[in-house]
Design an enzyme around this catalytic site. Sequence first.
Site, PDB file in Angstrom:
ATOM      1  N   TYR A 277       0.823  -1.210   0.000  1.00 18.02           N
ATOM      2  CA  TYR A 277       0.000   0.000   0.000  1.00 18.02           C
ATOM      3  C   TYR A 277       0.857   1.260   0.000  1.00 18.02           C
ATOM      4  O   TYR A 277       0.458   2.277  -0.562  1.00 18.02           O
ATOM      5  CB  TYR A 277      -0.923   0.017   1.226  1.00 18.02           C
ATOM      6  CG  TYR A 277      -2.250  -0.680   1.014  1.00 18.02           C
ATOM      7  CD1 TYR A 277      -2.303  -2.030   0.726  1.00 18.02           C
ATOM      8  CD2 TYR A 277      -3.446   0.033   1.104  1.00 18.02           C
ATOM      9  CE1 TYR A 277      -3.509  -2.666   0.540  1.00 18.02           C
ATOM     10  CE2 TYR A 277      -4.662  -0.597   0.912  1.00 18.02           C
ATOM     11  CZ  TYR A 277      -4.690  -1.944   0.629  1.00 18.02           C
ATOM     12  OH  TYR A 277      -5.892  -2.566   0.438  1.00 18.02           O
TER      13      TYR A 277
ATOM     14  N   LYS B  67       2.909 -15.389   1.699  1.00 15.63           N
ATOM     15  CA  LYS B  67       3.254 -16.189   0.515  1.00 15.63           C
ATOM     16  C   LYS B  67       4.767 -16.363   0.486  1.00 15.63           C
ATOM     17  O   LYS B  67       5.454 -15.824  -0.397  1.00 15.63           O
ATOM     18  CB  LYS B  67       2.751 -15.486  -0.752  1.00 15.63           C
ATOM     19  CG  LYS B  67       1.263 -15.652  -1.018  1.00 15.63           C
ATOM     20  CD  LYS B  67       0.880 -17.031  -1.553  1.00 15.63           C
ATOM     21  CE  LYS B  67       1.310 -17.212  -3.000  1.00 15.63           C
ATOM     22  NZ  LYS B  67       0.909 -18.583  -3.495  1.00 15.63           N
TER      23      LYS B  67
ATOM     24  N   ASP C 179      -3.094 -17.970  -0.063  1.00 15.13           N
ATOM     25  CA  ASP C 179      -4.127 -18.521  -0.955  1.00 15.13           C
ATOM     26  C   ASP C 179      -4.864 -19.670  -0.262  1.00 15.13           C
ATOM     27  O   ASP C 179      -6.100 -19.755  -0.294  1.00 15.13           O
ATOM     28  CB  ASP C 179      -3.516 -18.974  -2.300  1.00 15.13           C
ATOM     29  CG  ASP C 179      -2.329 -19.919  -2.155  1.00 15.13           C
ATOM     30  OD1 ASP C 179      -1.774 -20.034  -1.034  1.00 15.13           O
ATOM     31  OD2 ASP C 179      -1.959 -20.561  -3.162  1.00 15.13           O
TER      32      ASP C 179
ATOM     33  N   ASP D 288      -6.599  -7.114   3.489  1.00 16.06           N
ATOM     34  CA  ASP D 288      -7.700  -6.464   2.772  1.00 16.06           C
ATOM     35  C   ASP D 288      -8.593  -7.523   2.131  1.00 16.06           C
ATOM     36  O   ASP D 288      -9.820  -7.506   2.263  1.00 16.06           O
ATOM     37  CB  ASP D 288      -7.114  -5.523   1.715  1.00 16.06           C
ATOM     38  CG  ASP D 288      -8.188  -4.762   0.965  1.00 16.06           C
ATOM     39  OD1 ASP D 288      -9.138  -4.298   1.620  1.00 16.06           O
ATOM     40  OD2 ASP D 288      -8.082  -4.649  -0.272  1.00 16.06           O
TER      41      ASP D 288
ATOM     42  N   ASP E 238     -12.475  -9.171   3.448  1.00 13.40           N
ATOM     43  CA  ASP E 238     -13.697  -9.135   2.623  1.00 13.40           C
ATOM     44  C   ASP E 238     -14.287 -10.537   2.493  1.00 13.40           C
ATOM     45  O   ASP E 238     -15.500 -10.728   2.528  1.00 13.40           O
ATOM     46  CB  ASP E 238     -13.409  -8.566   1.223  1.00 13.40           C
ATOM     47  CG  ASP E 238     -13.747  -7.086   1.118  1.00 13.40           C
ATOM     48  OD1 ASP E 238     -13.629  -6.390   2.153  1.00 13.40           O
ATOM     49  OD2 ASP E 238     -14.134  -6.621   0.031  1.00 13.40           O
TER      50      ASP E 238
HETATM   51  C1  IPM Z   1     -10.588  -1.369   3.326  1.00 12.97           C
HETATM   52  C2  IPM Z   1     -10.775  -0.684   2.012  1.00 12.97           C
HETATM   53  C3  IPM Z   1      -9.610   0.264   1.762  1.00 12.97           C
HETATM   54  C4  IPM Z   1      -8.337  -0.559   1.681  1.00 12.97           C
HETATM   55  C5  IPM Z   1      -9.763   1.173   0.532  1.00 12.97           C
HETATM   56  C6  IPM Z   1     -11.025   1.996   0.601  1.00 12.97           C
HETATM   57  C7  IPM Z   1      -8.565   2.049   0.336  1.00 12.97           C
HETATM   58  O1  IPM Z   1     -10.931  -1.620   1.000  1.00 12.97           O
HETATM   59  O2  IPM Z   1     -10.455  -0.684   4.354  1.00 12.97           O
HETATM   60  O3  IPM Z   1     -10.594  -2.608   3.370  1.00 12.97           O
HETATM   61  O4  IPM Z   1      -7.992  -1.084   0.613  1.00 12.97           O
HETATM   62  O5  IPM Z   1      -7.674  -0.695   2.706  1.00 12.97           O
HETATM   63 MG    MG Z   2     -11.053  -3.646   1.673  1.00 10.09          MG
END
Ligand code: IPM
Ligand code: MG
Length: 371
Positions: free
Chosen positions: A142, A193, A226, A250, A254
Amino acid sequence: MATHKLLLLPGDGIGPEVMAEVKRLIRWMNERGIARFETEEGLVGGSCYDAHKVAVTEETMAKAKAADAVIFGAVGGPKWDGVPYDVRPEAGLLRLRKDLGLFANLRPAVCYPALADASSLKREAVEGLDIMIVRELTGGVYFGEPKTITDLGNGQKRAIDTQVYDTYEIERIARVAFELARKRRNKVTSSEKRNVMKSGVLWHEVVNQVHQREYKDVQLEHQLADACGMQLVRWPKQFDVIVCDNLFGDMLSDVASMLTGSLGMLPSASLGEVDAKTKTRRSLYEPVHGSAPDIAGKGMANPIAMIASFGMALRYSFGMIKEAEWIDQAIAGTLAKGLRTPDIASPGAATVGTQQMGEAVIKELERVASS
Ligand code: IPM
Ligand code: MG
């Protein structure tokens, strides 16, 4: 009673809608004499770009540094797809994380009993799920330099992102994971990884060292990132705490969110180092979901992740453990009563909007707090 200074940054899309429900909660706590919160508000993301041509202003950054906690909604949306990269909405959030030193991102994925059927996995796979993803938040790809797109002059371009980690960055995030595990089910899964990436080799080595040196009592296992993604959707209950770098965190968070029924359910806390003198730490609390432009302005967003993020602020910034538990109970109680926003709708349950859901949680909170 101490006064706590909060900076509210609602942001874009559904951010302001879900933040309105946190404001309702703050009002309730102040009026009931449970706490004394002072709030200030600022712009961030696209809404800040529209007003000031930057994703966050210096003034807001100064306020964020002075606040006891920042409460953040969401940023971004198609409206700002064309703005320069440096001032895109996400840049505001990334600067807050970096400049406040918020290296530890805690993303708990809890499946409330009432929502076990809303998950895309079978009930038996997710019922009672309670895992904590600890994501490194101020390093890795990042922020690594160089980060460029170069024109090679032959009709080709070259894009470079840099994945970089120093020992100390891995050590401090590993400690956060081990400390949390000790208060939970005492197990850490470290994910990288190392079969492809040097940063993964170092990550693996340093996590092992910290474990050997300081946390031998905690069970540690390693999973390639993975494979970890695969295991998360195969049998998520094998996990307690997962620790990983910024990018894998990240993605894995999700993935984990859908186990709970909806991305609208996942809160997060981003924490800095504890100050040796004041014993306090910088902090920002935000839902894991984004600005959801497709449903923005319709009053149908799920405010639970935002409300639960405020619950995390009570727990991690203000030591208000009992009140944080009230909020969790109030959310569980509201869901058990059958109230659902559209993202977690289920046959036979009443579908309500953002505001109704927020009001229902407070009503339930009132009941929990009085009993
Ligand atoms: C998160 C989001 C952020 C990230 C974006 C909005 C920059 O996806 O907080 O998970 O990638 O960290
Ligand atoms: Mg995210």
